[in-house]
Design an enzyme around this catalytic site. Structure first.
Site, PDB file in Angstrom:
ATOM      1  N   LYS A   1       0.801  -1.227   0.000  1.00 29.93           N
ATOM      2  CA  LYS A   1       0.000   0.000   0.000  1.00 29.93           C
ATOM      3  C   LYS A   1       0.836   1.281   0.000  1.00 29.93           C
ATOM      4  CE  LYS A   1      -4.271  -1.705   2.107  1.00 29.93           C
ATOM      5  NZ  LYS A   1      -5.278  -1.413   3.122  1.00 29.93           N
TER       6      LYS A   1
ATOM      7  N   ASP B   1     -10.138   3.079   2.391  1.00 31.19           N
ATOM      8  CA  ASP B   1     -10.300   2.431   3.703  1.00 31.19           C
ATOM      9  C   ASP B   1     -11.095   3.305   4.667  1.00 31.19           C
ATOM     10  OD1 ASP B   1      -9.014   0.031   3.135  1.00 31.19           O
ATOM     11  OD2 ASP B   1      -7.036   0.828   3.624  1.00 31.19           O
TER      12      ASP B   1
END
Ligand code: ATR
Length: 279
Positions: free
Chosen positions: A65, A101
């Site tokens: 990420k 997220d």
């Protein structure tokens, strides 16, 4: 045929294909969503050649990420602030990265507790890792007055304060219980309580009776923390909701339809996690 994928190392256990496959089928879209193992040394090359591989984009998971965020164009200020992407897409010849997220966390919370207001509220977040970063940022973006970040390694909670400012209060792990008295939202972002990990031992006796309790762990679907909180009469939100809601925007970016997190999708993924799941 539009194609997308999820990349990680390893990637075998990702449930994203189940989620996106459900939506592709539901909307009758001629598309595919695949798992792609990509080793760290191959990440840059893979992202550079997404189009040649025939992909409209991809989800990005551990351990890529942060590195991926440096390899693509950050699509928005939140992504820049987080320095991590979980969703990559192609537009106008460029490779963009965004992070869903935080909205996954908030939208899951709102779907379960429609009236919840975090403006001027106080929240307590357990953990200061990658998942905590997105959650803390999202809670601050909702206008919370203070987020107590409780972490075993205090220095990592202090880093969050340096990143997000004085609304973050770093708290040592042993002082967790003392933070619960005034708390609108309690979130576990650590791996404690996950299947195969140590249990999370936190005495909820002093927890604000209005507190909503949520866990981003979803194996098991209902963690011991949530069991105990529910037993004490708190509203609880299971971690699976965040997984489902973080997938929504990626699907719409690649396939052009904004999908919905339906009870049917929830139950499909819940049964994959726990074959004994019953609504
Ligand atoms: P993620 O990106 O999924 O958040 P991570 O960055 O490894 O994963 O973070 C894991 C979190 O769980 C951290 O807050 C970690 O605490 P440390 O920063 O002190 O490592 C927390 N954690 C993991 N095991 C723990 C344990 N046994 N006791 C307390 N906290 C723990």
């Amino acid at each position: 045929m539009i194609r997308a994928c999820v990349i990680g190392w390893p990637i075998a256990h990702s449930r994203s294909p189940l989620i996106h496959g459900y939506w592709l089928n539901q909307h009758g879209i001629e598309g595919r969503y695949e798992r792609r193992p990509v080793a760290p040394q191959d990440l840059a090359q893979f992202l550079r050649t997404l189009a040649e591989h025939g992909f409209a984009g991809c989800n990005v998971t551990l351990p890529h990420k942060e590195t991926a965020c440096r390899l693509v164009a950050p699509a928005d200020a939140t992504t820049e602030r987080l320095g991590a992407v979980n969703t990559v897409y192609l537009r106008e010849g460029k490779t963009w990265g965004t992070n869903t997220d935080g909205e996954g966390f908030i939208n899951s919370l709102r779907q379960s507790v429609p009236g919840i207001r975090l403006e001027n509220a106080r929240a307590v977040v357990l953990g200061a890792g990658g998942a905590s970063l997105a959650v803390v940022n999202a809670i601050i973006e909702q206008g919370a007055a203070e987020v107590a970040v409780v972490n075993r390694t205090l220095e990592k909670a202090e880093q969050l304060r340096r990143r997000f400012g004085a609304r973050v209060r770093p708290v040592a792990w042993d002082d967790a219980a003392s933070q619960l008295g005034e708390c609108r939202l309690l979130v576990n972002t650590t791996s404690l309580g996950m299947k195969g990990h140590d249990p999370l031992n936190l005495d909820l006796a002093k927890l604000d009776e209005r507190a909503v309790v949520t866990d981003i762990v979803y194996t098991p679907l209902r963690t011991a923390l949530l069991e105990e909180a529910a037993r004490r009469g708190h509203v609880v939100v299971e971690g699976l909701g965040m997984l489902l809601h973080q997938a929504v925007r990626g699907f719409s970016l690649w396939f052009g339809v904004m999908p919905k997190v339906t009870p049917e999708l929830h139950d499909l993924v819940a049964r994959d996690i726990d074959p004994d799941f019953r609504r």
